[in-house]
Design an enzyme around this catalytic site. Structure first.
Site, PDB file in Angstrom:
ATOM      1  N   LYS A  12       0.829  -1.209   0.000  1.00  0.00           N
ATOM      2  CA  LYS A  12       0.000   0.000   0.000  1.00  0.00           C
ATOM      3  C   LYS A  12       0.870   1.269   0.000  1.00  0.00           C
ATOM      4  CE  LYS A  12      -3.738  -2.420   2.496  1.00  0.00           C
ATOM      5  NZ  LYS A  12      -4.567  -2.427   3.745  1.00  0.00           N
ATOM      6  N   TYR A  52     -12.101  -2.976  -2.933  1.00  0.00           N
ATOM      7  CA  TYR A  52     -12.677  -3.114  -1.585  1.00  0.00           C
ATOM      8  C   TYR A  52     -14.202  -3.131  -1.626  1.00  0.00           C
ATOM      9  CZ  TYR A  52      -8.165  -2.432   0.800  1.00  0.00           C
ATOM     10  OH  TYR A  52      -6.891  -2.576   1.283  1.00  0.00           O
ATOM     11  N   PHE A  60     -15.252   2.712   8.168  1.00  0.00           N
ATOM     12  CA  PHE A  60     -13.816   2.944   7.982  1.00  0.00           C
ATOM     13  C   PHE A  60     -13.430   3.115   6.518  1.00  0.00           C
ATOM     14  CE2 PHE A  60     -13.854  -1.845   8.124  1.00  0.00           C
ATOM     15  CZ  PHE A  60     -13.279  -2.106   6.891  1.00  0.00           C
ATOM     16  N   ARG A  88      -1.154 -14.358   3.756  1.00  0.00           N
ATOM     17  CA  ARG A  88      -1.904 -13.789   4.892  1.00  0.00           C
ATOM     18  C   ARG A  88      -1.115 -13.967   6.200  1.00  0.00           C
ATOM     19  NH1 ARG A  88      -6.716 -10.812   4.230  1.00  0.00           N
ATOM     20  NH2 ARG A  88      -7.564 -11.758   6.126  1.00  0.00           N
ATOM     21  N   THR A  94      -4.776  -7.796  10.825  1.00  0.00           N
ATOM     22  CA  THR A  94      -5.105  -6.509  10.212  1.00  0.00           C
ATOM     23  C   THR A  94      -4.539  -5.324  10.987  1.00  0.00           C
ATOM     24  OG1 THR A  94      -7.133  -7.476   9.318  1.00  0.00           O
ATOM     25  CG2 THR A  94      -7.026  -5.079   9.428  1.00  0.00           C
ATOM     26  N   ARG A 105       3.175  -6.754   9.282  1.00  0.00           N
ATOM     27  CA  ARG A 105       2.448  -5.729  10.047  1.00  0.00           C
ATOM     28  C   ARG A 105       2.929  -5.677  11.497  1.00  0.00           C
ATOM     29  NH1 ARG A 105      -3.392  -7.589   7.531  1.00  0.00           N
ATOM     30  NH2 ARG A 105      -3.503  -6.103   5.793  1.00  0.00           N
ATOM     31  N   ASN A 115      -1.497  -0.288   7.223  1.00  0.00           N
ATOM     32  CA  ASN A 115      -0.918  -1.567   7.644  1.00  0.00           C
ATOM     33  C   ASN A 115      -0.131  -2.235   6.515  1.00  0.00           C
ATOM     34  OD1 ASN A 115      -3.040  -2.277   6.051  1.00  0.00           O
ATOM     35  ND2 ASN A 115      -4.153  -3.444   7.595  1.00  0.00           N
ATOM     36  N   GLU A 129      -9.612 -10.658  -7.632  1.00  0.00           N
ATOM     37  CA  GLU A 129      -8.647  -9.562  -7.499  1.00  0.00           C
ATOM     38  C   GLU A 129      -7.558  -9.637  -8.571  1.00  0.00           C
ATOM     39  OE1 GLU A 129      -7.425  -9.811  -3.393  1.00  0.00           O
ATOM     40  OE2 GLU A 129      -9.401  -9.216  -2.660  1.00  0.00           O
TER      41      GLU A 129
END
Ligand code: IDP
Ligand code: MG
Length: 137
Positions: A12, A52, A60, A88, A94, A105, A115, A129
């Site tokens: 990100k 998303y 959020f 993951r 998260t 993270r 994150n 995706e």
């Protein structure tokens, strides 16, 4: 049976802005995952909403959309045995404040929003995706 699996990962905008792209890619590569496709791009709100889509009505989401469109991110497809679950696990929980040490993270994020990474959460999500981010694959 071929156990190899593909998953969609995002580094990100916080990962790019903080100079952590190399550190994060090194963790995926060291685990043995193969990079199948990779791109640096700044996404618009429509791409954020599509990615998303399950979260667009959540409280959020507006600040999350602002965050993920705030600057360049790295999208990539990773491949390997049980890649979805493995990524993951490497990413961690998260909330970076609660994620276990040893995870990306847990080691590098102190935020529930910023994150650093995304990883597909199921085979169905991975398929959707990957088609969204890399339609040529
Ligand atoms: P995941 O990325 O671990 O799969 P999701 O629940 O799918 O987590 O949420 C997607 C993203 O939305 C998170 O990675 C995080 O950036 C953001 N997010 C999730 N929950 C919250 C929250 O309670 N506050 C702020 N941001 C959140
Ligand atoms: Mg998710």
């Amino acid at each position: 049976m071929d156990m190899s699996q593909r998953t969609l990962a995002l580094l990100k905008p916080d990962a790019v802005q903080r100079g952590l792209v190399g550190e994060i890619l090194a963790r995926y590569e060291a685990k043995g995952l193969a990079i199948v496709a990779m791109e640096l791009r700044t996404i618009d709100a429509a791409q954020a909403d599509a990615h998303y889509h399950e979260h667009v009505e959540r409280d959020f989401y507006p600040p999350l959309r602002d965050f993920v469109t705030s600057g360049p991110l790295v999208s990539l497809v990773l491949e390997g045995d049980q890649a979805i679950e493995v990524v993951r696990g490497i990413n961690g929980a998260t909330d970076g404040r609660k994620a276990a040490p040893g995870t990306i993270r847990g080691d590098l994020s102190l935020s529930n929003r910023e994150n650093l990474v995304h990883g597909s959460d199921s085979a169905e999500s991975a398929e959707r995706e990957i088609a969204l981010w890399f339609p040529h694959l």
